[in-house]
Write an enzyme that holds these catalytic residues in place. Structure first.
Site, PDB file in Angstrom:
ATOM      1  CB  THR A 100      -0.863  -0.058   1.131  1.00  0.00           C
ATOM      2  OG1 THR A 100      -1.821   1.031   1.137  1.00  0.00           O
ATOM      3  CG2 THR A 100      -0.177   0.066   2.503  1.00  0.00           C
ATOM      4  CG  ASN A 101      -0.446   4.680  -1.296  1.00  0.00           C
ATOM      5  OD1 ASN A 101      -0.972   5.386  -0.811  1.00  0.00           O
ATOM      6  ND2 ASN A 101      -0.742   3.866  -2.491  1.00  0.00           N
TER       7      ASN A 101
END
Ligand code: PMT
Length: 398
Positions: A211-212
């Site tokens: 993810t980020n």
């Protein structure tokens, strides 16, 4: 930093319910949002909470008596009715709702409402059976037909100890309804805006994801700003820690593939698509069915490219992208305008102070399809959203 309630004059009507204690929090949050708040209490409300409590929060006299000789206004109900940008009754009792439906005006609150032309929000709070009574339902329907915004009630634990429908909505939801009421006839009324938010999560195995750092704040601010200008908003969001905004159709997704499918479903009827989400460009080619066990060896994960949602979404809508860049901001963003056939891109320098991931502010650069660049100052994400929507409004296809 401006929000929808900054410098707005809010008349807060409080009627007799144990939920009056929550109206204190609402008054406080309205003040924190920059509103000028005048409180009018019914006699019943003063039996639950003192006028002094509201006066201490709003720094203004609280109206409890239509015939107060010390009132600063010559004709109080007319003066407040004319000055108000919005009137909100929270909590609104069965009795108060019935009086409003009939147009009765026998106390300071109801006389003010009958004299007012501004938007009205009614937030019911009552026992479940009282809410279900046919008279209450009919009275609420009458108010709705007249354009009154009915906020709630919510479902949960009631003062009686029972659980059911009848709770006063929580403050953030009430604030959302108030902002919506003020803007529902705004310049985006009748338009459908689809917004994406958050960072997608691509599974590696049942416990791990790629993810980020997107918090979703930018996308949620955009959705709220569009709602507050009258748009019908669909917010397609990857997981965030943010509460669902009021009066917005929130579609929860996890992966880029799910986000793409949800956006395509809603974009067909949209006037604008604004992709503020940070979508994974790559995902693990195969997500393991079971948790991958640690071993002494390194682990290699093969990644496959995801589909570019913004580039491939079909429909005749205004197409707005975001670009999160750590270098060559304008050049990289301009390249995306071309490659994704965008009407507008919002370039974020994620290395700048107070900008990008997780912050409440953003310093954005807008670049249109002719590659004309406008640098915005550091603004709240809500204000940036309004600057973007100002542009979107001028780009609608019809
Ligand atoms: O959520 P916050 O914490 O408030 O942070 C805001 C933000 C920094 C996430 C946001 O403002 C932002 O910049 N979002 C876009 C981040 C990004 O993914 O940029 P990109 O340059 O990789 O992608 C360009 C555009 O294509 C984006 O609009 C993106 O949504 C879209 N895209 C990307 C990949 C993909 N597979 N499909 C897409 O549609």
């Amino acid at each position: 930093m401006a929000g929808p309630l900054k410098d707005k004059h809010v008349v807060l009507g409080v009627t007799g319910s144990i939920a009056c204690y929550k109206a204190l929090d609402l008054a406080s949050k309205l003040m924190q949002a920059g509103a000028l708040v005048d409180v009018i209490m019914s006699y019943g409300a003063t039996q639950f909470v003192t006028p002094l409590a509201f006066r201490s929060l709003t720094h203004r006299a609280v109206v409890t008596d239509s015939f107060d000789p010390d009132s600063e206004y010559s004709v109080e109900h007319v003066a407040l009715a004319q000055q108000a940008d919005v009137i909100v009754i929270a909590p609104a009792t069965v009795h108060c709702i019935a009086k409003l439906a009939l147009g009765l005006a026998d106390d300071p609150l109801t006389t003010t409402i009958v004299a007012a032309t501004c938007p009205l929000v009614v937030a019911p709070a009552m026992d479940g059976n009282m809410y279900d009574h046919p008279a209450t339902r009919a009275n609420l329907a009458t108010l709705k037909e007249r354009g009154v915004v009915i906020a709630g009630p919510g479902i949960g634990r009631l003062a009686s100890g029972l659980s059911g429908v009848g709770r006063l909505l929580e403050t953030p939801e009430l604030l959302g309804h108030i902002s919506y009421a003020m803007g529902k006839d705004g310049d985006l009324a009748g338009r459908t805006v689809v917004v994406s938010a958050g960072g997608t999560m691509e599974p590696i195995d049942p416990v791990r994801v790629i993810t980020n750092h997107s918090s979703g704040k930018m996308g949620y601010a955009l959705a709220e700003a569009a709602r507050d200008r009258g748009a019908n908003v669909v917010l397609v969001t990857a997981p965030t820690n943010l509460a669902d905004p009021a009066l917005i159709n929130v579609v929860q997704v996890r992966t880029a593939e799910q986000m793409g499918a949800a956006i395509q479903e809603h974009a067909e009827k949209a006037d604008a698509l604004v992709m503020a989400a940070a979508v994974a460009d790559y995902r693990p080619t195969e997500a393991a069915d079971q948790k991958i066990k640690k071993s002494d060896d390194d682990l290699n994960i093969t990644l496959s490219k995801t589909t570019d949602i913004l580039k491939t979404a079909k429909g005749n809508f205004v197409r707005v992208g975001f670009a999160a860049e750590s270098q060559n901001l304008v050049a990289n963003a301009k390249a995306k305008v071309d490659s994704k056939k965008l009407d507008l891109i919002v370039a974020n320098d994620i290395t700048a102070e107070g900008s990008g991931f997780g912050s409440d502010t953003n310093q954005a650069t807008l670049i249109d399809r002719d590659l004309v660049v406008e640098e915005l100052p550091l603004l709240s994400k809500y204000d940036v959203s309004n600057r973007i929507l100002d542009r979107v409004k001028d780009l609608f296809r019809d």
